[in-house]
Write an enzyme that holds these catalytic residues in place. Sequence first.
Site, short mmCIF file in Angstrom:
data_model
loop_
_atom_site.label_atom_id
_atom_site.label_comp_id
_atom_site.label_asym_id
_atom_site.label_seq_id
_atom_site.Cartn_x
_atom_site.Cartn_y
_atom_site.Cartn_z
N VAL A 167 -11.78 75.66 52.68
CA VAL A 167 -10.79 75.82 53.74
C VAL A 167 -9.63 76.66 53.21
CG1 VAL A 167 -9.19 74.58 55.26
CG2 VAL A 167 -11.41 73.57 54.74
N LYS A 168 -9.13 77.52 54.09
CA LYS A 168 -7.95 78.31 53.73
C LYS A 168 -6.78 77.83 54.56
CE LYS A 168 -6.58 83.08 54.66
NZ LYS A 168 -6.94 84.48 54.51
#
Length: 263
Positions: A167-168
């Site tokens: 996840v960013k």
Amino acid sequence: MQSRLARIFRPESGRTVMLAIDHGYFQGPTAGLERVDLSIVPLLPYADALMTTRGMLRSTIPPAARVPIVLRASGGPSVLRELSNEQLAVSMEDAARVNASAAAVQVFIGGEFETQSVRNMTRLVDAGQRYGIPVLAVTAVGKDLTRDARYLRLATRICAELGAHFVKTYYCEKGFDTVASACPVPLVMAGGKKVPERAALTMAYNAIENGAAGADMGRNIFQSDDPQAMIRAVRAVVHESMKPGEAYALFREESAGPGHVVD
Ligand code: R5P
């Protein structure tokens, strides 16, 4: 899947420096990305992965660069419209064909088209599971939402729970450690708008110290006065946990050129 993730996250540090240049998919030729062949290609040896679109990959990124690709796989609205109204824009078959190391999709928690964007992600994850291609969920914060730890915990956890492989997310000053610790998959810090180099290096350092597994930076690298010196300094922070002051000194030294001593 693990093999592809190991291309992105360097086995020695377990971390990554991703160079994000996918901005054109919704905002056209962003400052610093007008000529990717001139501005970005020389930086590729310093990137652990390149976040880009299939159009740029096909037209401009030399195959011999051998940089792992995180392929932008969602799109639709331009910056003139409601950005959360995205659809999937690349099939996983094409992502496999271009040898992508991961596929990236925007997720707009709290946005107008929240459910649609979550559905984009879950469909991409299902396809990625079939091909062994990991999915990066990018938590996109709408302009009316606050980028605080409470929001970022919610957004990152939803993405992880629904299957994103990494996840960013944006950095927040207070409580970023709780965002990272509540997210069961690797968290990569997003860069955000251009700030002075020392501030960007400090943000990256704080994110890493508080649990991020890397940084995915775009404007803070390619809009820097010296993008090559900047990406090298970011690498020192991410992979060697270099403190921000030292990393900034490194940036200035690299920027000044060989043999130049910076005060
Ligand atoms: C996220 O919204 C997109 O992937 C951006 O194009 C990119 O990640 C932004 O990078 P930065 O904010 O570091 O310029």
